[in-house]
Enzyme design. Sequence first.
Site, short mmCIF file in Angstrom:
data_model
loop_
_atom_site.label_atom_id
_atom_site.label_comp_id
_atom_site.label_asym_id
_atom_site.label_seq_id
_atom_site.Cartn_x
_atom_site.Cartn_y
_atom_site.Cartn_z
N ALA A 328 0.86 -1.19 0.00
CA ALA A 328 0.00 0.00 0.00
C ALA A 328 0.89 1.24 0.00
CB ALA A 328 -0.92 0.01 1.22
N ALA A 330 0.53 5.57 0.38
CA ALA A 330 -0.31 6.73 0.68
C ALA A 330 0.52 7.99 0.53
CB ALA A 330 -0.90 6.61 2.08
N LEU A 332 1.80 10.06 2.73
CA LEU A 332 2.89 10.30 3.67
C LEU A 332 3.90 9.15 3.73
CD1 LEU A 332 0.97 11.91 6.67
CD2 LEU A 332 1.91 12.99 4.62
N GLY A 333 3.52 7.96 3.31
CA GLY A 333 4.43 6.83 3.39
C GLY A 333 3.84 5.61 2.70
N VAL A 335 3.69 0.97 2.93
CA VAL A 335 3.78 -0.16 3.86
C VAL A 335 4.25 -1.40 3.10
CG1 VAL A 335 2.52 -1.65 5.45
CG2 VAL A 335 1.96 0.79 5.31
N LYS A 353 6.18 0.38 7.90
CA LYS A 353 5.76 1.63 7.27
C LYS A 353 6.97 2.55 7.15
CE LYS A 353 2.74 4.45 9.31
NZ LYS A 353 1.43 5.04 9.69
N ASP A 484 -8.73 8.78 12.35
CA ASP A 484 -8.70 8.35 10.95
C ASP A 484 -9.37 6.99 10.81
OD1 ASP A 484 -8.14 8.60 8.29
OD2 ASP A 484 -6.05 8.03 8.43
#
Length: 610
Positions: A328, A330, A332-333, A335, A353, A484
């Site tokens: 995955a 996103a 900001l980072g 995984v 992460k 979140d």
Amino acid sequence: MIYRISTLAIAVLLYKASAFAFAPPQFTSHTKTFHLHSSLSDQLSQLSYDNAFIDKASRAISKAVSTPPPAVDTIAETNNANVNVNVNLAFPDVSSLLHDIKGDIPKLPSDLALEAIIDKIHLPQINSDLLPATASLEAIDTFLHPIYSTVTSTLPFLATIDASPSLVILLTAIVTYSIIAGLFTIVSSPPPSTPYPMNKYDPVSARRYFDSRLVEVLFRGLQVTLLSGAFLSGLAFDWARGQLEDNADRRAEELSVLLTRLGPSFIKIGQSLSIRTDLLSPAYVRGLKTLQDQVPPFSTDEAREIIENELGSPINSIFGNFPNEPIAAASLGQVYRATVRQDDGSTTEVAVKVQRPNIMKQIALDMHLIREVAPFLKRTFNLNTDIVGVVDTWGRGFVDELDYIQEAVNAKSFMEGIAATPLAGVVFSPPVLDELTTRKVLTTEWVVGERLDNSAKGDVTILCSIAMNTYLTMMLETGVLHCDPHPGNLLRTTDGRLCILDWGMVTRLEPDLQLTLIEHMAHLTSADYEEIPKDLLLLGFIPEDKSDLIKDSGVVDTLAEIYGAWTKGGGAAAVNVNKVIADLQDLTAEKGNLFQIPPYFAYIAKSFSV
């Protein structure tokens, strides 16, 4: 549009470069030297100076246009009169200044060159008769001619440059600003080496940092403006034709695409705005709810390098197996699903992460730009919301998400708090591997499960009830609220428990606020509506300057009718929405814009919106 941007940039640069004639409040006058403000009250006075920036710039430009430019000697005398301190005006080594400027220019790939960006922006065709006179380069050059004449008479060699007056003035302003900034750097504390020296959101430090990197700020501002051009032009045409409401759904989809193109900061802001019905119309709220925090991954080679630098060992000596692709990615980072070797020779699956390279500086620059324009937006659109406070709340949340050590602490704090409640054993967060966790790398045990929205209907009903109780417990008891809770962060494990992932974004509620929220709920359930306005004042939903209105019977009666219909059952269907809107509009017409959304509540609303 490009010329309008150039005009605004010139105005900003000239104002910044000449701001010392206004006796700028960001410096305190002493007999020996300048000292930067450091106390909280001084920092707040800096903000009030920045909030008045647009008004001062407008007056300065109007005065320059309506009156002939003063003689150079007069300018010097005025500056000397306003700056009542002793400063060594010896110029620094020009080559060092140029070196600093060159170092601040961001390195850009060729496909991000200005010409390429402009070519990719497809603006709608506009009838030339609809454009203002300042849309042409000739009009701008004519407008700036008095300034150009003054500059070239002072520095004759500038007249030999084969460029338009607007470009000459822009370059002159940049050099002037850099020299003045360099002079004051000599007699004051140097700017920080990073936007947030303490790795916490700090708008004052960020301003000092980016004030010394003018080219970088201007380029990002120009990039955001150009990418936003088509969307803003569409809005302008909708407004001119009276079609803002008719085209709202279409524009909301365009806004979602635009925020994704603008990068991580704007994706996060869009997600935060998706529950701000006080700022956006329902169409835009619906459109932003579809905004996905999914961007292309960065290279695994970069991820491996970050992991090795953070953990201090070759990656093969840390992990038994580390994949070539993330599972995955996103904003900001990203995984990875890897394995670690145990002392007994066995392996354990883990989630690793890794933070995106240079993401902290990207977010700091965007938040700096947004915060600078926030007061202007509040005045222009007459928003009864603390826009600067909202931006600061976003900034703190975004920067906190980049501290993976703090994320690990948040997860552990949740487990410690929930252990003392009846929810212990049915809800949990993934255990953290402390020895493999740093500020930029977070390693937790891999949790086997499925997304809550993909689970069987019977399981979803039970687990949603557990989730609601869990979030109420966090808000009113433990004080650390996970902010979140989208379906991807809520898993049903194989043994039927609820696992909550991603603890980077949390908000903390102080005991006094928790108590006020509990009292407010008690007043609602007991139909004690006389206390509701006072509760709303204490909770920040009514501004302090309107506190004298909370005892008004009209306010109490209107709120009592709304809350009464709601608490009798039937949910939103039991409320006459049209009558509620009409009553609130009557209150607004009589008392002004009475209600606001406090910044802290945005995250609470986001937590319970799913």
